[in-house]
Design a protein around this motif. Structure first.
Motif, PDB file in Angstrom:
ATOM      1  N   LEU A  32       0.865  -1.255   0.373  1.00 46.63           N
ATOM      2  CA  LEU A  32      -0.059   0.082  -0.021  1.00 46.63           C
ATOM      3  C   LEU A  32       0.981   1.419   0.145  1.00 46.63           C
ATOM      4  CD1 LEU A  32      -2.797   1.117   0.622  1.00 46.63           C
ATOM      5  CD2 LEU A  32      -2.556   0.986   2.621  1.00 46.63           C
ATOM      6  N   THR A  33       1.926   1.358   0.658  1.00 44.18           N
ATOM      7  CA  THR A  33       2.571   2.462   1.337  1.00 44.18           C
ATOM      8  C   THR A  33       4.283   2.298   0.468  1.00 44.18           C
ATOM      9  OG1 THR A  33       3.807   1.718   3.155  1.00 44.18           O
ATOM     10  CG2 THR A  33       1.863   2.604   3.246  1.00 44.18           C
ATOM     11  N   GLY A  34       4.888   1.305  -0.001  1.00 42.26           N
ATOM     12  CA  GLY A  34       6.022   2.218  -0.665  1.00 42.26           C
ATOM     13  C   GLY A  34       6.735   1.378   0.259  1.00 42.26           C
ATOM     14  N   ILE A  35       6.600   1.272   1.641  1.00 43.88           N
ATOM     15  CA  ILE A  35       7.402   1.331   2.691  1.00 43.88           C
ATOM     16  C   ILE A  35       7.608  -0.203   3.691  1.00 43.88           C
ATOM     17  CG2 ILE A  35       7.828   2.368   5.216  1.00 43.88           C
ATOM     18  CD1 ILE A  35       5.577   4.475   4.341  1.00 43.88           C
ATOM     19  N   THR A  36       8.943   0.071   3.176  1.00 46.98           N
ATOM     20  CA  THR A  36       9.723  -1.856   3.896  1.00 46.98           C
ATOM     21  C   THR A  36       9.879  -1.590   5.171  1.00 46.98           C
ATOM     22  OG1 THR A  36      11.829  -0.998   2.775  1.00 46.98           O
ATOM     23  CG2 THR A  36      10.407  -1.772   1.725  1.00 46.98           C
TER      24      THR A  36
ATOM     25  N   MET B 193     -15.313  12.139   0.775  1.00 55.66           N
ATOM     26  CA  MET B 193     -15.071  11.393  -0.065  1.00 55.66           C
ATOM     27  C   MET B 193     -13.906  11.506   0.075  1.00 55.66           C
ATOM     28  SD  MET B 193     -14.513  13.291  -3.799  1.00 55.66           S
ATOM     29  CE  MET B 193     -16.073  14.314  -3.610  1.00 55.66           C
ATOM     30  N   ASN B 194     -12.922   9.718  -0.696  1.00 54.18           N
ATOM     31  CA  ASN B 194     -11.681  10.027  -0.348  1.00 54.18           C
ATOM     32  C   ASN B 194     -10.575  10.916  -1.047  1.00 54.18           C
ATOM     33  OD1 ASN B 194     -12.001   8.514  -2.483  1.00 54.18           O
ATOM     34  ND2 ASN B 194     -11.745   6.610  -1.703  1.00 54.18           N
ATOM     35  N   LEU B 195      -9.171  11.162  -0.555  1.00 53.96           N
ATOM     36  CA  LEU B 195      -8.236  11.776  -1.338  1.00 53.96           C
ATOM     37  C   LEU B 195      -8.731  11.485  -2.764  1.00 53.96           C
ATOM     38  CD1 LEU B 195      -6.306  14.302  -1.180  1.00 53.96           C
ATOM     39  CD2 LEU B 195      -4.965  12.451  -0.881  1.00 53.96           C
ATOM     40  N   GLY B 196      -8.436  10.087  -3.202  1.00 53.38           N
ATOM     41  CA  GLY B 196      -8.383   9.743  -4.897  1.00 53.38           C
ATOM     42  C   GLY B 196      -9.333  10.340  -4.778  1.00 53.38           C
TER      43      GLY B 196
ATOM     44  N   ASP C  53      -3.586  15.172 -11.094  1.00 51.19           N
ATOM     45  CA  ASP C  53      -3.034  13.795 -11.100  1.00 51.19           C
ATOM     46  C   ASP C  53      -2.464  13.742  -9.670  1.00 51.19           C
ATOM     47  OD1 ASP C  53      -3.930  12.715 -13.971  1.00 51.19           O
ATOM     48  OD2 ASP C  53      -1.941  14.366 -14.366  1.00 51.19           O
ATOM     49  N   PHE C  54      -2.137  12.323  -9.496  1.00 52.79           N
ATOM     50  CA  PHE C  54      -1.521  12.592  -7.902  1.00 52.79           C
ATOM     51  C   PHE C  54       0.211  13.165  -8.329  1.00 52.79           C
ATOM     52  CE2 PHE C  54      -2.893  10.898  -4.328  1.00 52.79           C
ATOM     53  CZ  PHE C  54      -4.306  10.507  -4.441  1.00 52.79           C
ATOM     54  N   SER C  55       0.536  13.859  -7.231  1.00 48.62           N
ATOM     55  CA  SER C  55       2.513  14.171  -7.427  1.00 48.62           C
ATOM     56  C   SER C  55       3.344  12.771  -6.920  1.00 48.62           C
ATOM     57  CB  SER C  55       2.668  15.520  -6.367  1.00 48.62           C
ATOM     58  OG  SER C  55       1.593  16.626  -7.089  1.00 48.62           O
ATOM     59  N   GLY C  56       3.346  11.818  -8.217  1.00 46.27           N
ATOM     60  CA  GLY C  56       3.440  10.642  -7.271  1.00 46.27           C
ATOM     61  C   GLY C  56       2.757   9.432  -7.256  1.00 46.27           C
ATOM     62  N   ARG C  57       2.717   8.469  -5.975  1.00 46.27           N
ATOM     63  CA  ARG C  57       1.744   7.513  -6.032  1.00 46.27           C
ATOM     64  C   ARG C  57       1.284   7.893  -4.884  1.00 46.27           C
ATOM     65  NH1 ARG C  57       4.585   2.424  -4.118  1.00 46.27           N
ATOM     66  NH2 ARG C  57       2.330   1.744  -2.985  1.00 46.27           N
ATOM     67  N   GLU C  58       0.361   7.014  -4.505  1.00 48.16           N
ATOM     68  CA  GLU C  58      -0.881   7.879  -3.678  1.00 48.16           C
ATOM     69  C   GLU C  58      -0.312   6.945  -1.587  1.00 48.16           C
ATOM     70  OE1 GLU C  58      -5.329   6.614  -3.687  1.00 48.16           O
ATOM     71  OE2 GLU C  58      -4.457   6.727  -6.191  1.00 48.16           O
ATOM     72  N   HIS C  59      -0.840   7.030  -1.063  1.00 45.95           N
ATOM     73  CA  HIS C  59      -0.358   6.465   0.017  1.00 45.95           C
ATOM     74  C   HIS C  59       1.308   6.622   0.549  1.00 45.95           C
ATOM     75  CE1 HIS C  59      -4.639   5.054   1.052  1.00 45.95           C
ATOM     76  NE2 HIS C  59      -4.181   4.224  -0.272  1.00 45.95           N
ATOM     77  N   ASP C  60       1.899   7.318  -0.024  1.00 47.77           N
ATOM     78  CA  ASP C  60       2.901   7.978   0.144  1.00 47.77           C
ATOM     79  C   ASP C  60       3.261   9.649   1.018  1.00 47.77           C
ATOM     80  OD1 ASP C  60       5.199  10.332  -0.993  1.00 47.77           O
ATOM     81  OD2 ASP C  60       6.282   8.559  -1.074  1.00 47.77           O
ATOM     82  N   GLY C  61       3.282   9.450   1.624  1.00 41.67           N
ATOM     83  CA  GLY C  61       3.132  10.776   2.295  1.00 41.67           C
ATOM     84  C   GLY C  61       2.890  11.975   2.335  1.00 41.67           C
ATOM     85  N   LEU C  62       4.864  12.248   0.973  1.00 45.41           N
ATOM     86  CA  LEU C  62       4.943  13.668   0.482  1.00 45.41           C
ATOM     87  C   LEU C  62       4.168  13.422   0.274  1.00 45.41           C
ATOM     88  CD1 LEU C  62       6.616  15.721   0.558  1.00 45.41           C
ATOM     89  CD2 LEU C  62       8.083  14.656  -0.613  1.00 45.41           C
ATOM     90  N   ALA C  63       3.989  12.498  -1.360  1.00 42.40           N
ATOM     91  CA  ALA C  63       3.025  12.531  -2.558  1.00 42.40           C
ATOM     92  C   ALA C  63       1.696  13.120  -1.701  1.00 42.40           C
ATOM     93  CB  ALA C  63       2.998  11.855  -2.905  1.00 42.40           C
ATOM     94  N   ASP C  64       0.951  12.330  -0.916  1.00 43.81           N
ATOM     95  CA  ASP C  64      -0.802  12.877  -0.627  1.00 43.81           C
ATOM     96  C   ASP C  64      -0.432  13.470   0.180  1.00 43.81           C
ATOM     97  OD1 ASP C  64      -1.245  10.374  -1.250  1.00 43.81           O
ATOM     98  OD2 ASP C  64      -1.870   9.698   0.654  1.00 43.81           O
ATOM     99  N   ALA C  65       0.564  14.523   0.772  1.00 40.67           N
ATOM    100  CA  ALA C  65       0.178  15.945   1.528  1.00 40.67           C
ATOM    101  C   ALA C  65       0.576  17.388   0.073  1.00 40.67           C
ATOM    102  CB  ALA C  65       1.994  16.465   2.279  1.00 40.67           C
TER     103      ALA C  65
END
Length: 218
Positions: free
Chosen positions: A65-69, A146-149, A158-170
């Motif tokens: 979901l987040t890309g965080i490992t 409604m949700n952000l998407g 368009d999203f500035s990056g991928r969804e559920h990335d903290g900086l992109a969502d901000a």
């Protein structure tokens, strides 16, 4: 006065931490934020992973979901260090915005769990926090949030990056804010919303923000 747009990525605290989960069910694993000046121009950004105390491994579904490992957070700073960094970065005078109130509740609950409520500047941050999701939906006279998407889609952005990335969502939330403050953009957005709703191009699932709901790894 500057405006800060923030997004937190969280991970569930394991169910065997029963006492801790009575206070807070998740831990922050990433903080993303962007800052706009009084001309609504982005002037700075902030992004840090956060090392959780109770979560020892990132579940596969949250990694997807987040890309965080797990490797991303294992050597990251604790919230006790990241939160002061964020507050210092925000400066002395600002308003802060998030998409929904889940982020402010996370900070309230997690700082209580970890006894961090006395961090200098935290009270100012919490007292200047705005739920832009609710503001956005109120502007469009929507009965449900409604949700952000969905909001991004309706705005034609368009999203500035991928969804559920903290900086992109901000950053995406900040762009929605700017759109909502521009009269021509807002009139266009309002027309798109009216068309979408009258044309039945949405589902009930689009109306609710399920982004903050998390499920444990089975």
């Amino acid at each position: 006065m500057n405006r800060v747009f923030i997004d937190l990525e969280m991970h569930p605290i394991p169910f065997n931490c029963k006492e801790e989960r009575q206070i807070c069910t998740q831990e922050i694993i990433e903080v993303g934020a962007v800052m706009l000046n009084d001309k609504n121009e982005e002037i700075s950004s902030f992004c840090e992973f956060v090392r959780p105390v109770y979560v020892k491994k990132i579940y596969a579904k949250f990694q997807k979901l987040t890309g965080i490992t797990t490797e991303d957070i294992i050597d990251a700073s604790l919230l006790a260090e990241v939160l002061p960094h964020l507050i210092e970065w925000c400066g002395d005078s600002y308003e802060i915005y998030s998409w929904s109130d889940s982020d402010i509740w996370q900070i309230l609950n997690e700082t209580r769990l970890k006894k961090l409520e006395d961090i200098p500047g935290l009270s100012y941050m919490l007292n200047h926090w705005n739920d832009f999701q609710q503001d956005f939906c109120d502007l469009l006279h929507l009965n449900k949030v409604m949700n952000l998407g969905r909001a991004v889609t309706l705005a034609g952005l368009d999203f500035s990056g991928r969804e559920h990335d903290g900086l992109a969502d901000a950053r995406t939330t900040s762009r929605l804010y700017v759109e909502s403050r521009d009269s021509k953009s807002f009139d266009r957005l309002r027309g798109l919303v009216i068309d979408a709703f009258s044309g039945h191009t949405f589902t009930m699932g689009d109306m609710f923000d399920f982004g903050s709901i998390s499920f444990p790894e089975s």
